[in-house]
Motif scaffolding. Structure first.
Motif, PDB file in Angstrom:
ATOM      1  N   TYR A  57       0.833  -1.202   0.000  1.00 31.15           N
ATOM      2  CA  TYR A  57       0.000   0.000   0.000  1.00 31.15           C
ATOM      3  C   TYR A  57       0.874   1.262   0.000  1.00 31.15           C
ATOM      4  CZ  TYR A  57      -3.539   3.272   1.882  1.00 31.15           C
ATOM      5  OH  TYR A  57      -4.394   4.330   2.088  1.00 31.15           O
ATOM      6  N   GLY A  58       1.908   1.273   0.837  1.00 36.12           N
ATOM      7  CA  GLY A  58       2.806   2.430   0.929  1.00 36.12           C
ATOM      8  C   GLY A  58       3.613   2.641  -0.337  1.00 36.12           C
ATOM      9  N   ILE A  59       4.131   1.555  -0.908  1.00 34.41           N
ATOM     10  CA  ILE A  59       4.919   1.649  -2.143  1.00 34.41           C
ATOM     11  C   ILE A  59       4.082   2.241  -3.273  1.00 34.41           C
ATOM     12  CG2 ILE A  59       6.031   0.274  -3.948  1.00 34.41           C
ATOM     13  CD1 ILE A  59       6.881  -1.675  -1.672  1.00 34.41           C
ATOM     14  N   LEU A  60       2.838   1.774  -3.393  1.00 38.19           N
ATOM     15  CA  LEU A  60       1.960   2.253  -4.467  1.00 38.19           C
ATOM     16  C   LEU A  60       1.660   3.738  -4.316  1.00 38.19           C
ATOM     17  CD1 LEU A  60      -0.505  -0.781  -4.662  1.00 38.19           C
ATOM     18  CD2 LEU A  60       1.135  -0.076  -6.421  1.00 38.19           C
ATOM     19  N   HIS A  61       1.469   4.201  -3.090  1.00 42.03           N
ATOM     20  CA  HIS A  61       1.180   5.627  -2.888  1.00 42.03           C
ATOM     21  C   HIS A  61       2.391   6.504  -3.216  1.00 42.03           C
ATOM     22  CE1 HIS A  61      -2.841   6.629  -1.670  1.00 42.03           C
ATOM     23  NE2 HIS A  61      -2.913   5.534  -0.936  1.00 42.03           N
ATOM     24  N   ILE A  62       3.575   6.039  -2.895  1.00 43.34           N
ATOM     25  CA  ILE A  62       4.777   6.813  -3.226  1.00 43.34           C
ATOM     26  C   ILE A  62       4.935   6.927  -4.742  1.00 43.34           C
ATOM     27  CG2 ILE A  62       7.303   6.760  -3.161  1.00 43.34           C
ATOM     28  CD1 ILE A  62       7.027   5.538  -0.320  1.00 43.34           C
ATOM     29  N   LEU A  63       4.743   5.830  -5.448  1.00 46.88           N
ATOM     30  CA  LEU A  63       4.860   5.845  -6.911  1.00 46.88           C
ATOM     31  C   LEU A  63       3.771   6.705  -7.546  1.00 46.88           C
ATOM     32  CD1 LEU A  63       5.701   2.063  -7.524  1.00 46.88           C
ATOM     33  CD2 LEU A  63       7.265   4.014  -7.662  1.00 46.88           C
ATOM     34  N   SER A  64       2.562   6.626  -7.008  1.00 50.14           N
ATOM     35  CA  SER A  64       1.456   7.451  -7.513  1.00 50.14           C
ATOM     36  C   SER A  64       1.747   8.929  -7.312  1.00 50.14           C
ATOM     37  CB  SER A  64       0.154   7.071  -6.806  1.00 50.14           C
ATOM     38  OG  SER A  64      -0.897   7.945  -7.166  1.00 50.14           O
ATOM     39  N   GLY A  65       2.263   9.278  -6.123  1.00 54.16           N
ATOM     40  CA  GLY A  65       2.580  10.668  -5.833  1.00 54.16           C
ATOM     41  C   GLY A  65       3.618  11.247  -6.778  1.00 54.16           C
ATOM     42  N   LEU A  66       4.627  10.446  -7.113  1.00 55.12           N
ATOM     43  CA  LEU A  66       5.665  10.904  -8.039  1.00 55.12           C
ATOM     44  C   LEU A  66       5.087  11.166  -9.431  1.00 55.12           C
ATOM     45  CD1 LEU A  66       8.607   8.533  -6.993  1.00 55.12           C
ATOM     46  CD2 LEU A  66       8.366  10.981  -6.494  1.00 55.12           C
ATOM     47  N   ALA A  67       4.179  10.299  -9.878  1.00 58.84           N
ATOM     48  CA  ALA A  67       3.552  10.483 -11.195  1.00 58.84           C
ATOM     49  C   ALA A  67       2.681  11.736 -11.214  1.00 58.84           C
ATOM     50  CB  ALA A  67       2.720   9.246 -11.555  1.00 58.84           C
ATOM     51  N   ILE A  68       1.911  11.961 -10.143  1.00 54.54           N
ATOM     52  CA  ILE A  68       1.040  13.137 -10.072  1.00 54.54           C
ATOM     53  C   ILE A  68       1.857  14.427 -10.065  1.00 54.54           C
ATOM     54  CG2 ILE A  68      -0.610  14.362  -8.601  1.00 54.54           C
ATOM     55  CD1 ILE A  68      -1.682  11.600  -7.752  1.00 54.54           C
ATOM     56  N   PHE A  69       3.014  14.393  -9.418  1.00 48.66           N
ATOM     57  CA  PHE A  69       3.893  15.566  -9.389  1.00 48.66           C
ATOM     58  C   PHE A  69       4.344  15.975 -10.791  1.00 48.66           C
ATOM     59  CE2 PHE A  69       5.051  15.472  -4.750  1.00 48.66           C
ATOM     60  CZ  PHE A  69       4.859  16.831  -4.537  1.00 48.66           C
ATOM     61  N   TYR A  70       4.370  15.040 -11.722  1.00 48.90           N
ATOM     62  CA  TYR A  70       4.841  15.342 -13.076  1.00 48.90           C
ATOM     63  C   TYR A  70       3.750  15.972 -13.955  1.00 48.90           C
ATOM     64  CZ  TYR A  70       6.993  14.804 -17.661  1.00 48.90           C
ATOM     65  OH  TYR A  70       7.517  15.061 -18.914  1.00 48.90           O
ATOM     66  N   ILE A  71       2.487  15.799 -13.584  1.00 46.72           N
ATOM     67  CA  ILE A  71       1.371  16.261 -14.417  1.00 46.72           C
ATOM     68  C   ILE A  71       1.461  17.739 -14.801  1.00 46.72           C
ATOM     69  CG2 ILE A  71      -1.138  16.631 -14.482  1.00 46.72           C
ATOM     70  CD1 ILE A  71      -1.443  14.006 -12.940  1.00 46.72           C
ATOM     71  N   PRO A  72       1.829  18.662 -13.895  1.00 46.27           N
ATOM     72  CA  PRO A  72       1.910  20.081 -14.275  1.00 46.27           C
ATOM     73  C   PRO A  72       2.874  20.372 -15.421  1.00 46.27           C
ATOM     74  CG  PRO A  72       1.876  19.875 -11.894  1.00 46.27           C
ATOM     75  CD  PRO A  72       2.031  18.484 -12.436  1.00 46.27           C
ATOM     76  N   GLN A  73       3.801  19.452 -15.703  1.00 43.94           N
ATOM     77  CA  GLN A  73       4.754  19.665 -16.792  1.00 43.94           C
ATOM     78  C   GLN A  73       4.166  19.294 -18.151  1.00 43.94           C
ATOM     79  OE1 GLN A  73       7.284  21.107 -15.313  1.00 43.94           O
ATOM     80  NE2 GLN A  73       6.424  20.459 -13.337  1.00 43.94           N
ATOM     81  N   VAL A  74       3.000  18.648 -18.134  1.00 46.88           N
ATOM     82  CA  VAL A  74       2.395  18.128 -19.366  1.00 46.88           C
ATOM     83  C   VAL A  74       1.610  19.220 -20.081  1.00 46.88           C
ATOM     84  CG1 VAL A  74       0.742  16.448 -20.292  1.00 46.88           C
ATOM     85  CG2 VAL A  74       2.284  15.807 -18.411  1.00 46.88           C
TER      86      VAL A  74
END
Length: 417
Positions: A72-89
Motif C-alpha cells: 500500500y505504501g509503495i503504491l502511494h509513493i509511486l502514484s505521488g511521483l507520477a502526479i507531481f509530473y502532471i503540471p509539466q504536461v
C-alpha cells in the motif's frame, strides 16, 4: 496513537489525495487547457483501465507475497511521483498517459486500504461492521477537505491541485510503513492447482451465479459512479455562461457545492450498519441504484435560481447512492469469501466497479455527450443528466428482478470472525 486513530489518518489521506484533483480536473481540462470533451472521457477511462488491471493483481500479491501495508505504501509513493509530473504536461495525449500511470498505482490502494483496515481491526478484536464505517467517514472528510482547499485557494483549475495531491500521496506512502503488519497468507495447500499457487482462486467466484451477478451489476453501476465526478463540477461551472446565473454562488464556488455530496456521504456511511443488518445487501444496493436515478434526475432540472434546492438535494442523495453501493458491496465481499482470498476478492470488486464500469462509463459517456448533446461547443446538460437517470433506472429494475439473495441478519455479523 490508538489503532482506530491510526486507521483514521490513513483513511483521511487516502481520499484527500483523490479529492484534490478528481472533481476539478474537468475545469482544468476544458477551461485552462481548452481540450476537447471526447478526449476527456478517455482520460477518465484510465481510472477504469487501472482498476481492471491492478486491484486484483495487487490483491493477489498482498494475499500471497508482500505485507499489505507495505505494498500500500509503495503504491502511494509511486502514484505521488507520477502526479507531481502532471503540471509539466502540455498536450492531451501525454496527459492521458501520465494520468494512466498515476492511476495504475493509485486505484488499487482503494481496495487495499479496505483490506488493511479489516485485517488490523480483526487482529485487534474489533467489530468491523460497527467500527469500520466511522473510520471510513474520515476518508470522505479528507476528500471534502481537499475539495475546499482547492476551491477556496483559487486552484480549482490550476496545476497546484496536482502538487497538493502528490505531496499528500507521498506523506501517506511513508506513513503506511508505520502501520501494524498485515502479513501475506503464504501457506498454500499441498498439491494445489496452479490457480491456487498463483493466488487466482478469487476468480472462481465468477463460477457462482449469485457472485457472478453481483460482480456484473457492480460493473454496470460502476459506470454511473464516475459520471458526476467527471462532469458535475463542469456542469455547475457552466452556469457562468448564462447571464442570469453568471455571478451566482453555484458557478463561482461549484466545488464547494459539489462537496455537499461528500458531506452527505459522512452521514450515510454511519447509517450503513443499521441498513445492512435490517434490510440486507440486495435491498441496500437497490436503494443505491434508485438514489442514482434521483441524483441525475435532480441535476437535470436544477439551476442556481429557483431550482437550487434540486441541485442541493441531488448532492444529498449522492451520499446514499455512493455509500450504499461502494461500502456495502465491500462488506458483502468480506462476509461471503474465504479469508485466504479476501484481498483478491476486494480487488475483483474494485476491478468490476471502478474498473470495467468506470472504463466503459468514461469512454461511452464522452462519445455520447460529444456526439448527441454538444452543439456548437455548448453542452445540453438537461438531456445529458436525463439520459444518465434512464440508465440508472434500467439497472435498478434489472437488479431487482435478477439478483436473488435471502437476507439473514446474522450473516453480516460473520464479518467480525
Amino acid at each position: 496513537m490508538g489503532i482506530k486513530n491510526r486507521l483514521t489518518v490513513m483513511s483521511f489521506l487516502q481520499f484527500f489525495v483523490w479529492g484534490a484533483w478528481l472533481i476539478t480536473v474537468g475545469n482544468y481540462w476544458f477551461g485552462t487547457k481548452g481540450w476537447s470533451g471526447a478526449e476527456f472521457g478517455a482520460v477518465f477511462s484510465t481510472l477504469g483501465i487501472a482498476s481492471i488491471i491492478m486491484p486484483a493483481l495487487t490483491g493477489i500479491i498482498a494475499d500471497r507475497w508482500i505485507n499489505a501495508e507495505k505494498l500500500y505504501g509503495i503504491l502511494h509513493i509511486l502514484s505521488g511521483l507520477a502526479i507531481f509530473y502532471i503540471p509539466q504536461v502540455d498536450n492531451p495525449t501525454l496527459f492521458y498517459w501520465v494520468i494512466f500511470l498515476a492511476m495504475m498505482f493509485y486505484m488499487p490502494t482503494i481496495s487495499l486500504s479496505n483490506s488493511v483496515a479489516y485485517n488490523i481491526l480483526k487482529n485487534n478484536n474489533f467489530d468491523v461492521v460497527k467500527v469500520f464505517p466511522p473510520i471510513r467517514v474520515w476518508g470522505t472528510i479528507g476528500f471534502i477537505a481537499a475539495m475546499w482547499m482547492t476551491n477556496l485557494s483559487g486552484n480549482k483549475a490550476s496545476v497546484n491541485m496536482f502538487y497538493i495531491s502528490g505531496f499528500a500521496s507521498l506523506v501517506l506512502g511513508i506513513y503506511s510503513f508505520t502501520l501494524p503488519k498485515c502479513p501475506a497468507q503464504k501457506s498454500v495447500v499441498k498439491n494445489a492447482s496452479w490457480t491456487e499457487k498463483l493466488g487466482l482462486d478469487a476468480f472462481k467466484l465468477f463460477g457462482t451465479y449469485k457472485m457472478a451477478l453481483f460482480f456484473i451489476f457492480s460493473m454496470f453501476l460502476g459506470g454511473a459512479l464516475q459520471l458526476t465526478n467527471m462532469y458535475g463540477d463542469t456542469y455547475l461551472s457552466d452556469f457562468a455562461n448564462t447571464p442570469k446565473y453568471a455571478d451566482s454562488f453555484v458557478s463561482k464556488y461549484s466545488t464547494i457545492i459539489m462537496s455537499i455530496s461528500q458531506i452527505s456521504e459522512t452521514l450515510f456511511i454511519l447509517a450503513i450498519p443499521f441498513f445492512l443488518k435490517r434490510f440486507g445487501i440486495k435491498q441496500v444496493m437497490l436503494i443505491s441504484m434508485l438514489a442514482w436515478v434521483l441524483r441525475f434526475g435532480l441535476f437535470a432540472y436544477g439551476n442556481p435560481g429557483d431550482g437550487l434546492w434540486m441541485i442541493i438535494m441531488s448532492c444529498v442523495v449522492y451520499g446514499m447512492a455512493f455509500d450504499f453501493f461502494n461500502i456495502s458491496g465491500s462488506l458483502f465481499i468480506e462476509t461471503t469469501t474465504d479469508f485466504r482470498i479476501r484481498s483478491s476478492a476486494q480487488g475483483l470488486f474494485m476491478m468490476m466497479s471502478n474498473g470495467f464500469g468506470a472504463f466503459f462509463g468514461g469512454i461511452f459517456s464522452g462519445i455520447v455527450i460529444d456526439k448527441f448533446f454538444t452543439h456548437d461547443g455548448v453542452r445540453d446538460w438537461h438531456n445529458i443528466w436525463l439520459s444518465f437517470a434512464g440508465y440508472a433506472l434500467i439497472i435498478a429494475i434489472a437488479f431487482a428482478v435478477l439478483f436473488k439473495h435471502k437476507h439473514y441478519a446474522e450473516d453480516v455479523a460473520t464479518v467480525t470472525h
